[in-house]
Motif scaffolding. Structure first.
Motif, mmCIF file in Angstrom:
data_model
loop_
_atom_site.group_PDB
_atom_site.id
_atom_site.type_symbol
_atom_site.label_atom_id
_atom_site.label_comp_id
_atom_site.label_asym_id
_atom_site.label_seq_id
_atom_site.Cartn_x
_atom_site.Cartn_y
_atom_site.Cartn_z
ATOM 1 N N PRO A 53 0.821 -1.211 0.000
ATOM 2 C CA PRO A 53 0.000 0.000 0.000
ATOM 3 C C PRO A 53 0.858 1.266 0.000
ATOM 4 O O PRO A 53 1.776 1.403 0.799
ATOM 5 N N VAL A 54 0.538 2.178 -0.897
ATOM 6 C CA VAL A 54 1.260 3.441 -1.037
ATOM 7 C C VAL A 54 0.709 4.430 -0.023
ATOM 8 O O VAL A 54 -0.474 4.409 0.305
ATOM 9 N N TYR A 95 -4.371 4.980 -4.504
ATOM 10 C CA TYR A 95 -3.005 5.473 -4.403
ATOM 11 C C TYR A 95 -1.984 4.535 -5.035
ATOM 12 O O TYR A 95 -0.826 4.892 -5.161
ATOM 13 N N ASN A 96 -2.394 3.341 -5.423
ATOM 14 C CA ASN A 96 -1.503 2.415 -6.114
ATOM 15 C C ASN A 96 -1.626 2.535 -7.631
ATOM 16 O O ASN A 96 -1.202 1.654 -8.355
ATOM 17 N N CYS A 97 -2.214 3.619 -8.089
ATOM 18 C CA CYS A 97 -2.387 3.846 -9.519
ATOM 19 C C CYS A 97 -2.264 5.344 -9.785
ATOM 20 O O CYS A 97 -2.859 6.150 -9.073
ATOM 21 N N VAL A 98 -1.462 5.700 -10.788
ATOM 22 C CA VAL A 98 -1.276 7.092 -11.177
ATOM 23 C C VAL A 98 -1.714 7.224 -12.622
ATOM 24 O O VAL A 98 -1.446 6.342 -13.448
ATOM 25 N N GLU A 99 -2.397 8.316 -12.931
ATOM 26 C CA GLU A 99 -2.917 8.519 -14.276
ATOM 27 C C GLU A 99 -2.367 9.820 -14.858
ATOM 28 O O GLU A 99 -2.401 10.862 -14.208
ATOM 29 N N ASN A 113 8.023 12.323 -13.011
ATOM 30 C CA ASN A 113 8.556 11.648 -11.836
ATOM 31 C C ASN A 113 7.400 11.230 -10.940
ATOM 32 O O ASN A 113 6.555 12.054 -10.591
ATOM 33 N N ILE A 114 7.369 9.948 -10.591
ATOM 34 C CA ILE A 114 6.396 9.396 -9.649
ATOM 35 C C ILE A 114 7.182 8.998 -8.402
ATOM 36 O O ILE A 114 8.082 8.164 -8.478
ATOM 37 N N SER A 115 6.863 9.613 -7.259
ATOM 38 C CA SER A 115 7.589 9.265 -6.034
ATOM 39 C C SER A 115 6.659 9.353 -4.838
ATOM 40 O O SER A 115 5.773 10.189 -4.788
ATOM 41 N N SER A 116 6.853 8.448 -3.912
ATOM 42 C CA SER A 116 6.081 8.399 -2.681
ATOM 43 C C SER A 116 6.750 7.378 -1.770
ATOM 44 O O SER A 116 7.963 7.253 -1.790
ATOM 45 N N GLY A 117 5.959 6.640 -1.050
ATOM 46 C CA GLY A 117 6.489 5.615 -0.166
ATOM 47 C C GLY A 117 5.463 4.536 0.069
ATOM 48 O O GLY A 117 4.294 4.678 -0.282
ATOM 49 N N MET A 118 5.925 3.455 0.650
ATOM 50 C CA MET A 118 5.046 2.335 0.974
ATOM 51 C C MET A 118 5.091 2.104 2.471
ATOM 52 O O MET A 118 6.138 2.239 3.097
ATOM 53 N N SER A 127 9.209 2.090 3.089
ATOM 54 C CA SER A 127 10.267 2.411 2.137
ATOM 55 C C SER A 127 9.767 3.461 1.156
ATOM 56 O O SER A 127 8.570 3.591 0.912
ATOM 57 N N TYR A 128 10.700 4.214 0.612
ATOM 58 C CA TYR A 128 10.374 5.243 -0.364
ATOM 59 C C TYR A 128 10.742 4.758 -1.757
ATOM 60 O O TYR A 128 11.618 3.910 -1.909
ATOM 61 N N PHE A 129 10.066 5.319 -2.761
ATOM 62 C CA PHE A 129 10.384 4.966 -4.139
ATOM 63 C C PHE A 129 10.304 6.200 -5.014
ATOM 64 O O PHE A 129 9.668 7.200 -4.667
#
Length: 140
Positions: A53-54, A95-99, A113-118, A127-129
């Motif tokens: 989960p994001v 939040y697990n999908c970006v459009e 750039n797509i960035s967030s964390g889990m 963790s961050y991504f």
């Protein structure tokens, strides 16, 4: 001294294993180059985030696009209406999908750039991504 080794070595192993258990983000599509867009033609593209989960929140941004005045925007995907009608509080974002959506206004190369964390769990920290994509916009 050997009794201390019997205690510390397993504890150290367990602690170091927790970092290996941290959620790792995977993306669909995996490749960094997205489907080409055309000027003055509506564009829509989904990016799925797998692995856990994001992070959620009203103030969270889904990502960024450079240059910002390209006509393309980024947002979280919407959940289907049957999933959100009984939710409290009502949060309709997935939040697990970006459009990516919009109508490109000029040709060029866009950097996304797509960035967030889990979220973490009992045995591992969150963790961050961050993932970068490129989108080419062409004239018709």
């Amino acid at each position: 001294m050997s009794k201390l080794h019997l205690i510390f070595v397993p504890c150290f192993f367990c602690l170091s294993a927790c970092t290996f258990l941290s959620p790792k983000a995977e993306f669909i599509p995996e490749n960094e180059v997205l489907k080409q867009a055309t000027v003055n033609t509506p564009y829509r593209f989904k990016i799925d985030i797998l692995g856990g989960p994001v992070f959620r929140g009203v103030d969270r941004k889904a990502g960024s696009i450079i240059p910002a005045d390209s006509g393309i925007s980024v947002r979280y995907c919407q959940l289907p209406e049957e999933e959100i009608k009984d939710m409290k509080p009502m949060d309709s974002n997935n939040y697990n999908c970006v459009e990516l959506y919009g109508t490109p206004t000029k040709p060029g190369l866009l950097k996304i750039n797509i960035s967030s964390g889990m979220y973490g769990h009992m045995f591992a920290p969150g963790s961050y991504f961050s993932k970068d994509y490129t989108l080419t916009v062409v004239n018709p």
